[in-house]
Design a protein around this motif. Sequence first.
Motif, PDB file in Angstrom:
ATOM      1  N   THR A  99       9.212  -4.829  10.925  1.00 38.07           N
ATOM      2  CA  THR A  99      10.597  -4.433  11.181  1.00 38.07           C
ATOM      3  C   THR A  99      11.599  -5.168  10.294  1.00 38.07           C
ATOM      4  O   THR A  99      11.234  -6.024   9.476  1.00 38.07           O
ATOM      5  N   ALA A 100      12.847  -4.828  10.461  1.00 36.67           N
ATOM      6  CA  ALA A 100      14.056  -5.467   9.930  1.00 36.67           C
ATOM      7  C   ALA A 100      13.961  -6.094   8.538  1.00 36.67           C
ATOM      8  O   ALA A 100      14.535  -5.573   7.596  1.00 36.67           O
ATOM      9  N   THR A 101      13.246  -7.218   8.402  1.00 41.01           N
ATOM     10  CA  THR A 101      13.254  -7.937   7.123  1.00 41.01           C
ATOM     11  C   THR A 101      12.311  -7.319   6.092  1.00 41.01           C
ATOM     12  O   THR A 101      12.194  -7.831   4.984  1.00 41.01           O
ATOM     13  N   ASN A 102      11.649  -6.229   6.439  1.00 39.84           N
ATOM     14  CA  ASN A 102      10.709  -5.579   5.532  1.00 39.84           C
ATOM     15  C   ASN A 102      11.358  -4.373   4.848  1.00 39.84           C
ATOM     16  O   ASN A 102      12.390  -3.877   5.278  1.00 39.84           O
ATOM     17  N   HIS A 103      10.708  -3.895   3.797  1.00 43.56           N
ATOM     18  CA  HIS A 103      11.231  -2.734   3.069  1.00 43.56           C
ATOM     19  C   HIS A 103      10.075  -1.787   2.756  1.00 43.56           C
ATOM     20  O   HIS A 103       9.808  -1.464   1.594  1.00 43.56           O
ATOM     21  N   ILE A 104       9.418  -1.352   3.800  1.00 41.90           N
ATOM     22  CA  ILE A 104       8.282  -0.457   3.666  1.00 41.90           C
ATOM     23  C   ILE A 104       8.780   0.964   3.367  1.00 41.90           C
ATOM     24  O   ILE A 104       9.627   1.496   4.082  1.00 41.90           O
ATOM     25  N   GLU A 105       8.266   1.570   2.307  1.00 36.79           N
ATOM     26  CA  GLU A 105       8.653   2.933   1.956  1.00 36.79           C
ATOM     27  C   GLU A 105       7.627   3.953   2.430  1.00 36.79           C
ATOM     28  O   GLU A 105       7.986   5.080   2.777  1.00 36.79           O
ATOM     29  N   THR A 106       6.360   3.573   2.413  1.00 37.22           N
ATOM     30  CA  THR A 106       5.295   4.465   2.858  1.00 37.22           C
ATOM     31  C   THR A 106       4.242   3.670   3.615  1.00 37.22           C
ATOM     32  O   THR A 106       4.174   2.441   3.496  1.00 37.22           O
ATOM     33  N   LEU A 107       3.433   4.378   4.372  1.00 39.95           N
ATOM     34  CA  LEU A 107       2.316   3.766   5.077  1.00 39.95           C
ATOM     35  C   LEU A 107       1.014   4.269   4.462  1.00 39.95           C
ATOM     36  O   LEU A 107       0.903   5.450   4.123  1.00 39.95           O
ATOM     37  N   PRO A 108       0.015   3.401   4.315  1.00 41.43           N
ATOM     38  CA  PRO A 108      -1.257   3.864   3.761  1.00 41.43           C
ATOM     39  C   PRO A 108      -1.988   4.747   4.768  1.00 41.43           C
ATOM     40  O   PRO A 108      -1.852   4.553   5.983  1.00 41.43           O
ATOM     41  N   PRO A 109      -2.774   5.713   4.308  1.00 45.64           N
ATOM     42  CA  PRO A 109      -3.541   6.560   5.226  1.00 45.64           C
ATOM     43  C   PRO A 109      -4.448   5.760   6.151  1.00 45.64           C
ATOM     44  O   PRO A 109      -4.746   6.197   7.266  1.00 45.64           O
ATOM     45  N   GLU A 110      -4.848   4.571   5.700  1.00 53.29           N
ATOM     46  CA  GLU A 110      -5.742   3.724   6.493  1.00 53.29           C
ATOM     47  C   GLU A 110      -5.116   3.247   7.786  1.00 53.29           C
ATOM     48  O   GLU A 110      -5.807   2.689   8.645  1.00 53.29           O
ATOM     49  N   ILE A 111      -3.809   3.474   7.961  1.00 53.48           N
ATOM     50  CA  ILE A 111      -3.167   3.125   9.235  1.00 53.48           C
ATOM     51  C   ILE A 111      -3.839   3.858  10.382  1.00 53.48           C
ATOM     52  O   ILE A 111      -3.871   3.384  11.528  1.00 53.48           O
TER      53      ILE A 111
END
Length: 245
Positions: A99-111
Amino acid sequence: MKKPFFFMKMLKKNIVLILFLLSVVVLFAISLYRNLNVGKSDVSFEEEEKTLCEKEGRYYELQKALREPEKVCFLQLANQSELPPQIGTLKNLRELHVTATNHIETLPPEIGDLHNLTLLDLMFNEDLEEIPIEIYRLKNLEQLLLTNNKLRDLPKGISALKKLKVLRLDNNHLRCLPSDIVGLYNLEDFRLGGNNLEMLPPGIEALKTLKVLSVYHNPLVLDQTPQDFLSARYHSDDAKVWKEE
């Protein structure tokens, strides 16, 4: 002289019979006790495992977690710009907070390999634009938190998350919802405020378990929404939030 002898013989037989009956009763009592405590032992083991996970399975560094994947039950990350494919090796992970302090643009399919995950928290990444379809392999997911991102749509198949109770999609860029979202029949908390929704999917009134529905700040076209479902759930036009008392 025969009477005492006969009496002793009968007494001996009775004692043997009594001892036999007592042994049967004792064995039955032991068996019953074991059967009654099977459930208790299982519960204690599960509680002990959960407690151990809560104490020793909490990680706050990604690399350390990936070095000890079988131990990780809880993972909270900061300052991440991406999640590596290796995230799928955390087979015992139950809660993932990015959350918050991160800058995730995409999630890997392995999620989608995190089959024990019950909570996925991706709130306030702000750069997250899409969710991979593999997320709907998370059959044990109970909470999906996606508040304050840049999602424009959700992939079809969300109805596969049969255990989902909390779905928070507020403050994104959603224009519509997949029609099968009405298949989330265990949903209790549904947040949609701050999007671009003009209508809710047909059949949403079938979500009988809903306790909280939030649709504030959406350009809803009221003649395109199920009135009998919404009318009793709006406090006012500018605060379209319903909460069951």
